[in-house]
Design a protein around this motif. Structure first.
Motif, PDB file in Angstrom:
ATOM      1  N   GLN A 158       5.254  58.878 -34.183  1.00  0.00           N
ATOM      2  CA  GLN A 158       6.423  58.936 -35.041  1.00  0.00           C
ATOM      3  C   GLN A 158       7.682  58.984 -34.185  1.00  0.00           C
ATOM      4  O   GLN A 158       7.713  59.611 -33.137  1.00  0.00           O
ATOM      5  CB  GLN A 158       6.370  60.162 -35.939  1.00  0.00           C
ATOM      6  N   ALA A 159       8.694  58.292 -34.655  1.00  0.00           N
ATOM      7  CA  ALA A 159       9.958  58.260 -33.935  1.00  0.00           C
ATOM      8  C   ALA A 159      10.641  59.619 -34.058  1.00  0.00           C
ATOM      9  O   ALA A 159      10.554  60.283 -35.084  1.00  0.00           O
ATOM     10  CB  ALA A 159      10.851  57.170 -34.498  1.00  0.00           C
ATOM     11  N   GLY A 160      11.332  60.010 -33.020  1.00  0.00           N
ATOM     12  CA  GLY A 160      12.058  61.268 -33.031  1.00  0.00           C
ATOM     13  C   GLY A 160      13.311  61.173 -33.883  1.00  0.00           C
ATOM     14  O   GLY A 160      13.693  60.100 -34.366  1.00  0.00           O
TER      15      GLY A 160
ATOM     16  N   ILE B  92      16.465  61.572 -33.020  1.00  0.00           N
ATOM     17  CA  ILE B  92      17.581  60.831 -32.408  1.00  0.00           C
ATOM     18  C   ILE B  92      17.334  59.334 -32.495  1.00  0.00           C
ATOM     19  O   ILE B  92      18.239  58.565 -32.849  1.00  0.00           O
ATOM     20  CB  ILE B  92      17.790  61.291 -30.956  1.00  0.00           C
ATOM     21  N   SER B  93      16.121  58.898 -32.204  1.00  0.00           N
ATOM     22  CA  SER B  93      15.862  57.453 -32.239  1.00  0.00           C
ATOM     23  C   SER B  93      15.899  56.914 -33.661  1.00  0.00           C
ATOM     24  O   SER B  93      16.389  55.808 -33.895  1.00  0.00           O
ATOM     25  CB  SER B  93      14.523  57.133 -31.583  1.00  0.00           C
ATOM     26  N   SER B  94      15.422  57.682 -34.628  1.00  0.00           N
ATOM     27  CA  SER B  94      15.492  57.201 -36.009  1.00  0.00           C
ATOM     28  C   SER B  94      16.932  57.201 -36.517  1.00  0.00           C
ATOM     29  O   SER B  94      17.329  56.306 -37.268  1.00  0.00           O
ATOM     30  CB  SER B  94      14.604  58.040 -36.925  1.00  0.00           C
TER      31      SER B  94
ATOM     32  N   TYR C 293      19.560  56.714 -34.601  1.00  0.00           N
ATOM     33  CA  TYR C 293      20.194  55.588 -33.915  1.00  0.00           C
ATOM     34  C   TYR C 293      19.839  54.277 -34.608  1.00  0.00           C
ATOM     35  O   TYR C 293      20.705  53.425 -34.821  1.00  0.00           O
ATOM     36  CB  TYR C 293      19.759  55.560 -32.450  1.00  0.00           C
ATOM     37  N   LYS C 294      18.572  54.129 -34.969  1.00  0.00           N
ATOM     38  CA  LYS C 294      18.164  52.904 -35.669  1.00  0.00           C
ATOM     39  C   LYS C 294      18.843  52.805 -37.026  1.00  0.00           C
ATOM     40  O   LYS C 294      19.210  51.718 -37.463  1.00  0.00           O
ATOM     41  CB  LYS C 294      16.649  52.879 -35.834  1.00  0.00           C
TER      42      LYS C 294
ATOM     43  N   ARG D  98      22.423  51.666 -36.505  1.00  0.00           N
ATOM     44  CA  ARG D  98      22.528  50.297 -36.040  1.00  0.00           C
ATOM     45  C   ARG D  98      22.090  49.259 -37.068  1.00  0.00           C
ATOM     46  O   ARG D  98      22.254  48.064 -36.845  1.00  0.00           O
ATOM     47  CB  ARG D  98      21.682  50.109 -34.772  1.00  0.00           C
ATOM     48  N   SER D  99      21.538  49.694 -38.194  1.00  0.00           N
ATOM     49  CA  SER D  99      21.046  48.729 -39.177  1.00  0.00           C
ATOM     50  C   SER D  99      22.224  48.013 -39.847  1.00  0.00           C
ATOM     51  O   SER D  99      23.282  48.601 -40.075  1.00  0.00           O
ATOM     52  CB  SER D  99      20.183  49.420 -40.226  1.00  0.00           C
TER      53      SER D  99
END
Length: 62
Positions: free
Chosen positions: A17-19, A21-23, A25-26, A29-30
């Motif tokens: 599973q994404a952390g 911060i990375s989720s 950030y995604k 950026r969407s």
């Protein structure tokens, strides 16, 4: 006859599973959120500008 060998089911690794911060950030950026992110950024820059000494140039002198 030999006894049947025990078969071990191959375990499938679940994708990690994404952390947070990375989720986040995604999400920022969407393309769906680009107008909201730009609006918040412009608002933050405007508030920062008005809190500095340069914001006083916009105030009319009485």
């Amino acid at each position: 006859m030999a006894p049947p060998k025990n078969q071990v089911a191959a375990s499938r690794r679940q994708p990690q599973q994404a952390g947070f911060i990375s989720s986040a950030y995604k999400g920022l950026r969407s393309p769906e959120n680009s107008s909201l992110v730009k609006s918040v950024a412009i608002f933050a820059v405007a508030v920062t500008f008005l809190q500095t000494g340069f914001g006083e140039f916009l105030v009319p002198a009485f």
